[in-house]
Design a protein around this motif. Structure first.
Motif, mmCIF file in Angstrom:
data_model
loop_
_atom_site.group_PDB
_atom_site.id
_atom_site.type_symbol
_atom_site.label_atom_id
_atom_site.label_comp_id
_atom_site.label_asym_id
_atom_site.label_seq_id
_atom_site.Cartn_x
_atom_site.Cartn_y
_atom_site.Cartn_z
ATOM 1 N N ASN A 177 -26.562 -114.120 2.911
ATOM 2 C CA ASN A 177 -26.185 -114.182 1.662
ATOM 3 C C ASN A 177 -24.780 -113.304 1.590
ATOM 4 O O ASN A 177 -23.630 -114.033 0.949
ATOM 5 C CB ASN A 177 -26.827 -113.749 0.671
ATOM 6 N N VAL A 178 -24.812 -112.250 1.924
ATOM 7 C CA VAL A 178 -23.610 -111.309 2.150
ATOM 8 C C VAL A 178 -22.405 -111.806 2.908
ATOM 9 O O VAL A 178 -21.293 -111.898 2.360
ATOM 10 C CB VAL A 178 -24.046 -110.054 2.433
ATOM 11 N N GLY A 179 -22.806 -112.291 3.925
ATOM 12 C CA GLY A 179 -21.825 -112.809 4.921
ATOM 13 C C GLY A 179 -21.066 -114.128 4.319
ATOM 14 O O GLY A 179 -19.873 -114.056 4.466
ATOM 15 N N SER A 180 -21.952 -114.971 3.747
ATOM 16 C CA SER A 180 -21.267 -116.238 2.946
ATOM 17 C C SER A 180 -20.199 -115.719 1.800
ATOM 18 O O SER A 180 -19.163 -116.297 1.735
ATOM 19 C CB SER A 180 -22.160 -116.866 2.391
ATOM 20 N N VAL A 181 -20.467 -114.604 1.077
ATOM 21 C CA VAL A 181 -20.099 -114.066 -0.074
ATOM 22 C C VAL A 181 -18.485 -113.482 0.533
ATOM 23 O O VAL A 181 -17.267 -114.062 0.192
ATOM 24 C CB VAL A 181 -20.488 -113.046 -1.009
ATOM 25 N N GLY A 212 -9.907 -104.050 13.680
ATOM 26 C CA GLY A 212 -11.212 -104.368 14.145
ATOM 27 C C GLY A 212 -11.964 -105.572 14.037
ATOM 28 O O GLY A 212 -11.470 -106.521 13.598
ATOM 29 N N LYS A 213 -13.225 -105.501 14.157
ATOM 30 C CA LYS A 213 -13.967 -106.990 14.069
ATOM 31 C C LYS A 213 -14.271 -107.196 12.612
ATOM 32 O O LYS A 213 -14.544 -106.184 12.016
ATOM 33 C CB LYS A 213 -15.421 -106.885 14.905
ATOM 34 N N GLY A 214 -14.497 -108.267 12.381
ATOM 35 C CA GLY A 214 -14.870 -108.946 10.954
ATOM 36 C C GLY A 214 -14.147 -108.598 9.757
ATOM 37 O O GLY A 214 -12.599 -108.421 10.240
ATOM 38 N N LEU A 215 -14.585 -108.975 8.639
ATOM 39 C CA LEU A 215 -13.450 -108.841 7.556
ATOM 40 C C LEU A 215 -13.792 -107.406 6.748
ATOM 41 O O LEU A 215 -12.955 -107.115 5.707
ATOM 42 C CB LEU A 215 -13.516 -109.862 6.539
ATOM 43 N N LEU A 216 -14.916 -106.617 7.190
ATOM 44 C CA LEU A 216 -15.309 -105.341 6.275
ATOM 45 C C LEU A 216 -15.136 -104.247 7.089
ATOM 46 O O LEU A 216 -14.670 -103.289 6.649
ATOM 47 C CB LEU A 216 -16.703 -105.480 5.901
ATOM 48 N N GLY A 217 -15.587 -104.233 8.234
ATOM 49 C CA GLY A 217 -15.512 -103.203 9.149
ATOM 50 C C GLY A 217 -16.703 -102.101 8.896
ATOM 51 O O GLY A 217 -16.421 -100.888 9.043
ATOM 52 N N CYS A 218 -17.765 -102.783 8.611
ATOM 53 C CA CYS A 218 -18.841 -101.701 8.387
ATOM 54 C C CYS A 218 -20.190 -102.777 8.725
ATOM 55 O O CYS A 218 -20.140 -103.981 8.833
ATOM 56 C CB CYS A 218 -19.173 -101.312 6.788
#
Length: 225
Positions: A177-181, A212-218
């Motif tokens: 759900n979080v990943g989709s948002v 870094g990786k992803g769009l958040l870094g956490c």
């Protein structure tokens, strides 16, 4: 092996909402058809390796005596019909998967709308001086990379996430759900509410591509109560 009448394949699942079990049944039927096709090709192979197109008459146009003509004709007929059945089942599988995915998207949209309405209702209650809505965490931050979008937004390790965009404890099902948002909000600010050392904190997080990786870094994990 007996002959098969073309058009005998079973129909699509009954009218109504498609379920995972419907798709599993279609896949089972697909595998059965593939096994039957193979069995009929084995019959042709047993007749001196004759295929689907080799002539059944000799050089003098007499019926070949070295193969069982009835078995060959029957197997060829079965293969043609079964291949048509296979195409029909694969089309049903495709349509069923499309319906299932569309229904999942509709559900996700409803959940997001409900979450937004609930958040607006809570903010309205607060503006009117009513008791605030109860805060309930659904996830927790367990690591943050320096210089990442999450770090720049002010997120900290051990922050308990109460609201992440449209996701809250009421509609949270999994971290997907979080990943989709996040995926749908690249470059757009998200309202993130956390509880930090017992106090509520409002943050604005912008999912962004960074070094870094992803769009958040956490890293976020489901909240274990």
């Amino acid at each position: 092996m007996s002959g098969k009448e073309c058009g005998e394949s079973e129909g699509a699942p009954g009218a109504g909402a498609v379920t995972v079990s419907d798709i599993q049944e279609l896949m089972r039927r697909k595998e059965e058809i593939e096994e039957q096709i193979k069995a009929n090709y084995d019959v042709l192979e047993s007749q001196k390796g004759i295929g689907m197109n080799e002539p059944l008459v000799d050089s003098e146009d007499y019926p070949r005596s070295d193969v069982d003509l009835y078995q060959v004709r029957t197997a060829r007929h079965n293969i043609i019909c079964l291949q048509n059945d296979h195409k029909a089942v694969m089309k049903q599988v495709e349509e069923a998967l499309h319906q299932l995915h569309a229904r999942d998207k509709e559900k996700q949209a409803r959940d997001m709308a409900e979450a937004q309405n609930e958040a607006m209702s809570c903010r309205l209650d607060l503006s009117l001086g009513k008791s605030p809505c109860p805060l309930q965490a659904f996830a927790k931050v367990n690591s943050i990379s320096p210089g990442s979008p999450a770090s720049l937004a002010g997120l900290q390790v051990d922050d308990e996430i109460v609201e992440f965009g449209s996701v809250n404890a009421q509609n949270f099902q999994s971290l997907q759900n979080v990943g989709s948002v996040v995926q749908h909000s690249e470059g757009k600010p998200l309202n993130v509410t956390v509880i930090r050392r017992g106090e509520r904190q409002q943050l604005r997080l912008v999912p962004t591509r960074w070094a870094g990786k992803g769009l958040l870094g956490c890293n976020i994990i489901p909240w274990q109560r």
